[in-house]
Scaffold this motif. Structure first.
Motif, PDB file in Angstrom:
ATOM      1  N   SER A   1     -30.540 -26.084  30.222  1.00 15.41           N
ATOM      2  CA  SER A   1     -29.407 -25.374  29.330  1.00 15.41           C
ATOM      3  C   SER A   1     -30.166 -25.234  28.059  1.00 15.41           C
ATOM      4  O   SER A   1     -29.885 -26.063  27.096  1.00 15.41           O
ATOM      5  CB  SER A   1     -28.411 -26.349  29.388  1.00 15.41           C
ATOM      6  OG  SER A   1     -27.838 -26.296  30.768  1.00 15.41           O
ATOM      7  N   LEU A   2     -30.964 -24.184  27.859  1.00 13.82           N
ATOM      8  CA  LEU A   2     -31.693 -24.051  26.638  1.00 13.82           C
ATOM      9  C   LEU A   2     -31.402 -22.533  25.990  1.00 13.82           C
ATOM     10  O   LEU A   2     -31.209 -21.651  26.839  1.00 13.82           O
ATOM     11  CB  LEU A   2     -33.168 -24.058  26.703  1.00 13.82           C
ATOM     12  CG  LEU A   2     -33.820 -25.341  26.971  1.00 13.82           C
ATOM     13  CD1 LEU A   2     -35.352 -25.371  27.220  1.00 13.82           C
ATOM     14  CD2 LEU A   2     -33.495 -26.395  25.597  1.00 13.82           C
TER      15      LEU A   2
ATOM     16  N   ASN B   1     -35.456 -34.610  31.821  1.00 14.13           N
ATOM     17  CA  ASN B   1     -36.191 -35.316  30.554  1.00 14.13           C
ATOM     18  C   ASN B   1     -36.863 -34.267  29.744  1.00 14.13           C
ATOM     19  O   ASN B   1     -37.307 -34.568  28.752  1.00 14.13           O
ATOM     20  CB  ASN B   1     -37.145 -36.294  31.260  1.00 14.13           C
ATOM     21  CG  ASN B   1     -36.528 -37.459  31.850  1.00 14.13           C
ATOM     22  OD1 ASN B   1     -35.159 -37.764  31.526  1.00 14.13           O
ATOM     23  ND2 ASN B   1     -37.145 -38.205  32.672  1.00 14.13           N
ATOM     24  N   LEU B   2     -37.511 -33.347  30.315  1.00 14.99           N
ATOM     25  CA  LEU B   2     -38.176 -32.236  29.755  1.00 14.99           C
ATOM     26  C   LEU B   2     -37.307 -31.337  28.635  1.00 14.99           C
ATOM     27  O   LEU B   2     -37.773 -31.264  27.679  1.00 14.99           O
ATOM     28  CB  LEU B   2     -38.904 -31.253  30.503  1.00 14.99           C
ATOM     29  CG  LEU B   2     -39.478 -29.694  30.151  1.00 14.99           C
ATOM     30  CD1 LEU B   2     -40.708 -30.402  29.116  1.00 14.99           C
ATOM     31  CD2 LEU B   2     -39.881 -28.927  31.329  1.00 14.99           C
ATOM     32  N   GLN B   3     -36.064 -31.057  29.127  1.00  6.22           N
ATOM     33  CA  GLN B   3     -35.128 -30.447  28.033  1.00  6.22           C
ATOM     34  C   GLN B   3     -35.056 -31.238  27.047  1.00  6.22           C
ATOM     35  O   GLN B   3     -35.183 -30.791  25.930  1.00  6.22           O
ATOM     36  CB  GLN B   3     -33.885 -30.190  28.921  1.00  6.22           C
ATOM     37  CG  GLN B   3     -32.790 -29.504  27.972  1.00  6.22           C
ATOM     38  CD  GLN B   3     -31.596 -28.794  28.719  1.00  6.22           C
ATOM     39  OE1 GLN B   3     -31.860 -28.592  29.788  1.00  6.22           O
ATOM     40  NE2 GLN B   3     -30.478 -28.941  27.944  1.00  6.22           N
TER      41      GLN B   3
ATOM     42  N   ASN C   1     -35.612 -32.309  21.189  1.00  2.97           N
ATOM     43  CA  ASN C   1     -35.885 -33.605  20.232  1.00  2.97           C
ATOM     44  C   ASN C   1     -37.234 -33.314  19.436  1.00  2.97           C
ATOM     45  O   ASN C   1     -37.347 -33.949  18.156  1.00  2.97           O
ATOM     46  CB  ASN C   1     -35.920 -34.808  21.273  1.00  2.97           C
ATOM     47  CG  ASN C   1     -34.671 -35.323  21.462  1.00  2.97           C
ATOM     48  OD1 ASN C   1     -33.706 -34.759  21.119  1.00  2.97           O
ATOM     49  ND2 ASN C   1     -34.470 -36.240  22.446  1.00  2.97           N
ATOM     50  N   HIS C   2     -38.368 -32.726  19.933  1.00  2.00           N
ATOM     51  CA  HIS C   2     -39.508 -32.493  19.402  1.00  2.00           C
ATOM     52  C   HIS C   2     -39.480 -31.365  18.709  1.00  2.00           C
ATOM     53  O   HIS C   2     -41.055 -30.994  18.124  1.00  2.00           O
ATOM     54  CB  HIS C   2     -40.667 -32.979  20.135  1.00  2.00           C
ATOM     55  CG  HIS C   2     -40.731 -34.530  20.588  1.00  2.00           C
ATOM     56  ND1 HIS C   2     -39.869 -35.143  21.521  1.00  2.00           N
ATOM     57  CD2 HIS C   2     -41.328 -35.506  20.023  1.00  2.00           C
ATOM     58  CE1 HIS C   2     -40.029 -36.459  21.582  1.00  2.00           C
ATOM     59  NE2 HIS C   2     -41.044 -36.554  20.665  1.00  2.00           N
ATOM     60  N   ALA C   3     -38.609 -30.358  18.749  1.00  2.00           N
ATOM     61  CA  ALA C   3     -38.980 -29.080  18.406  1.00  2.00           C
ATOM     62  C   ALA C   3     -39.406 -28.943  16.860  1.00  2.00           C
ATOM     63  O   ALA C   3     -40.026 -28.154  16.425  1.00  2.00           O
ATOM     64  CB  ALA C   3     -37.710 -28.197  18.783  1.00  2.00           C
ATOM     65  N   SER C   4     -38.660 -29.503  16.158  1.00  2.00           N
ATOM     66  CA  SER C   4     -38.699 -29.735  14.812  1.00  2.00           C
ATOM     67  C   SER C   4     -40.088 -30.028  14.231  1.00  2.00           C
ATOM     68  O   SER C   4     -40.760 -29.632  13.354  1.00  2.00           O
ATOM     69  CB  SER C   4     -37.717 -30.482  13.894  1.00  2.00           C
ATOM     70  OG  SER C   4     -37.892 -30.545  12.693  1.00  2.00           O
ATOM     71  N   LYS C   5     -40.469 -31.058  14.812  1.00  2.73           N
ATOM     72  CA  LYS C   5     -41.870 -31.863  14.348  1.00  2.73           C
ATOM     73  C   LYS C   5     -43.004 -30.865  14.879  1.00  2.73           C
ATOM     74  O   LYS C   5     -43.960 -30.759  14.356  1.00  2.73           O
ATOM     75  CB  LYS C   5     -41.988 -33.049  15.234  1.00  2.73           C
ATOM     76  CG  LYS C   5     -43.378 -34.023  14.792  1.00  2.73           C
ATOM     77  CD  LYS C   5     -43.296 -35.293  15.332  1.00  2.73           C
ATOM     78  CE  LYS C   5     -44.706 -36.137  14.924  1.00  2.73           C
ATOM     79  NZ  LYS C   5     -44.762 -37.192  15.671  1.00  2.73           N
ATOM     80  N   ALA C   6     -42.511 -30.226  16.257  1.00  4.10           N
ATOM     81  CA  ALA C   6     -43.634 -29.506  16.795  1.00  4.10           C
ATOM     82  C   ALA C   6     -43.731 -28.005  15.749  1.00  4.10           C
ATOM     83  O   ALA C   6     -44.893 -27.636  15.424  1.00  4.10           O
ATOM     84  CB  ALA C   6     -43.292 -28.858  18.040  1.00  4.10           C
ATOM     85  N   ARG C   7     -42.700 -27.462  15.108  1.00  4.96           N
ATOM     86  CA  ARG C   7     -42.795 -26.444  14.205  1.00  4.96           C
ATOM     87  C   ARG C   7     -43.519 -26.865  13.004  1.00  4.96           C
ATOM     88  O   ARG C   7     -44.481 -26.144  12.323  1.00  4.96           O
ATOM     89  CB  ARG C   7     -41.482 -26.190  13.833  1.00  4.96           C
ATOM     90  CG  ARG C   7     -40.679 -25.700  14.882  1.00  4.96           C
ATOM     91  CD  ARG C   7     -39.394 -24.678  14.405  1.00  4.96           C
ATOM     92  NE  ARG C   7     -38.561 -24.342  15.513  1.00  4.96           N
ATOM     93  CZ  ARG C   7     -38.731 -23.168  16.512  1.00  4.96           C
ATOM     94  NH1 ARG C   7     -39.634 -22.431  15.849  1.00  4.96           N
ATOM     95  NH2 ARG C   7     -37.768 -22.866  17.191  1.00  4.96           N
ATOM     96  N   GLN C   8     -43.399 -28.219  12.415  1.00  2.27           N
ATOM     97  CA  GLN C   8     -43.965 -28.584  11.112  1.00  2.27           C
ATOM     98  C   GLN C   8     -45.654 -28.718  11.572  1.00  2.27           C
ATOM     99  O   GLN C   8     -46.494 -28.313  10.612  1.00  2.27           O
ATOM    100  CB  GLN C   8     -43.463 -29.983  10.788  1.00  2.27           C
ATOM    101  CG  GLN C   8     -43.985 -30.671   9.682  1.00  2.27           C
ATOM    102  CD  GLN C   8     -43.622 -31.903   9.433  1.00  2.27           C
ATOM    103  OE1 GLN C   8     -42.592 -32.484  10.204  1.00  2.27           O
ATOM    104  NE2 GLN C   8     -44.070 -32.689   8.285  1.00  2.27           N
TER     105      GLN C   8
END
Length: 492
Positions: free
Chosen positions: A359-360, A397-399, A404-411
């Protein structure tokens, strides 16, 4: 008896003692040394770093240098060798459980140490202790070594420390242990002193290689034009002579079987360890393969191209199912991922995604990247900003992990892009300001390390580097064609 006679007698006795000692050491340096280093090989072997090309390349280079060090110790007449600085990435293994708390989330740690021992047994022990690996299994070898050195009957050997005059070492040719200890204290020279000692050799080798370099340039241009190739590359840092012979071999094949090579049009050719097509769609020619195997590959290129198209389609489908996250792969000079292996991994992951859609939001992860790996593990975020996702991971768990890590990944992705841009700019400035012919780096040297190295080179501005090919690595070396290898963390 004259002084010279005394020296000759002493020299003969010393040579006999050294020869006996070397035989004792060599008796422990074959299968015993290999068995003793098994925990070390299991912790650092490059095959265990398939998803970490930078660390794999470092361990490959360091293992080659360690093996050379051990081989030199076993050569007849080698009383000592030059000290050597090595860096390894050590995996988390059961044997090293006592240091697990110091490991980063990547599952391995960086270890740097200096080898300055003059026998195989001490060297093996030094390596194991430096990597915090168990040495209990070394006790039997140490007991054997002590027993072989002790006189029969178990009596305590007579110890007589002797400090010979410098003339003794000059006359006998033996190495002065005091001088060796002094050299060990300065294992790594400064950049300026190393350039002063090696610039002339590098210049001579470079000048000698100029005809071969011109021939290489001509052959590459001719083959690219003849078959409309996008480019010709090499997986490893082979010398100019080796590269010329590979191009000449390909050119001879084009004369013998022109029809088969027409399928190469528009492709990039890479001379590599194995033949096939890699994940980027480049044609790999195994340097150990014969012309018949190359010809067979050329004939099957249309099938490989079809498989490559299927992988691109799977990447697009996976991206749509994962909120716009793009599937990428790290193309480096380290391990090569064949296109058929990538297809299988993509197909497995896509089939699982279709069976249980996440559900993304369609564009919630747009601009982010991910690397699929076939091993069983947990999802993680690489320091460069891309997700590392196992093809068989738990999808719910992947979703949660991706969201949860999308913001850190962009940074981290933004930081990586800025770092790459800074690296590119400082390399161009360094190339121009220092009047270098070329400036490159080993794949194991990170962008931050390369940027720091170039900035320091600009501050020093050594005139001895002008007109040379410089390659930033982890150690000093003058290559066979005159290229200069310097460590990225060189001392001023």
């Amino acid at each position: 008896m004259s002084v010279q006679c005394i020296l000759r007698c002493t020299a003969r006795l010393e040579r006999k003692r050294v020869a006996t000692h070397l035989l004792q050491l060599r008796a422990l340096s074959g299968a015993d040394a290999v068995n003793a280093l098994r925990p070390f090989y299991f912790a650092v072997h490059p095959d265990f770093f398939g998803q970490h090309p930078i660390e794999r390349e470092v361990n490959e280079n360091s293992l080659k240098r360690l093996n050379g060090y051990l081989e030199n110790l076993q050569k007849p007449g080698s009383c000592s060798v030059q000290p050597m600085k090595l860096t390894f990435y050590v995996r988390d293994t059961k044997d090293s459980s006592d240091v697990q708390q110091d490991l980063p989330t990547s599952g391995f740690r960086s270890v740097t140490f200096v080898l300055h021992t003059n026998d195989v047994l001490s060297t093996v022990t030094n390596v194991l202790k430096s990597c915090s690996l168990p040495v209990e299994h070394m006790k039997a070898l140490e007991s054997l070594s002590h027993a072989s050195k002790s006189p029969s009957g178990g009596t305590i050997p007579f110890y007589r420390p002797i400090k010979w005059d410098k003339s003794y070492y000059t006359f006998t040719g033996f190495r002065d242990p005091e001088q060796e200890r002094h050299q060990a204290t300065r294992v790594e020279p400064t950049l300026s002193s190393w350039l002063q000692n090696n610039e002339s050799e590098a210049t001579k080798k470079h000048n000698d290689s100029l005809p071969r370099r011109e021939e290489l340039k001509r052959l590459k241009k001719e083959l690219c034009r003849k078959f409309d190739l996008a480019d010709i590359r090499w997986q490893r840092s082979w010398g100019v002579t080796h590269r010329c012979s590979q191009l000449q071999s390909l050119n001879r094949l084009s004369v013998q079987n022109l029809e088969a090579m027409t399928n190469l049009q528009g492709h990039t050719v890479i001379f590599a360890d194995q033949s096939g097509m890699n994940a980027s769609g480049h044609v790999m020619l195994g340097t150990m393969d014969v012309h018949h195997q190359w010809t067979k590959l050329f004939e099957h290129l249309p099938s490989y191209c079809l498989l490559q198209q299927q992988t691109e389609w799977l990447k697009e489908r996976i991206s749509l199912l994962l909120g716009g996250t793009r599937v990428v792969h790290m193309e480096r000079l380290g391990p090569v991922q064949p296109v058929i292996e990538l297809y299988r991994t993509l197909n497995t992951f896509h089939s699982r995604l279709i069976s249980r859609r996440l559900s993304l939001h369609p564009r919630s992860l747009e601009g982010l990247t991910m690397i699929l790996e076939k091993e069983w593990s947990s999802p993680s975020l690489h320091e460069m900003g891309h997700f590392i996702i196992p093809a068989n991971c738990d999808l719910p768990n992947l979703q949660a992990f991706l969201q949860n890590h999308a913001s850190k990944a962009r940074q981290q992705t933004r930081c990586t892009n800025l770092l790459l841009a800074e690296e590119d700019a400082v390399m161009k400035l360094c190339l121009q300001s220092l009047s270098l012919r070329t400036l490159s780096k080993e794949p194991s040297v990170t962008s931050s390390q390369m940027t720091l190295c170039c900035k320091r080179l600009l501050d020093q501005r050594s005139p001895l580097m002008q007109g040379l090919h410089v390659r930033v690595s982890h150690f000093y070396s003058v290559m066979q064609d005159g290229d200069l290898c310097i460590p990225w963390d060189w001392k001023g």
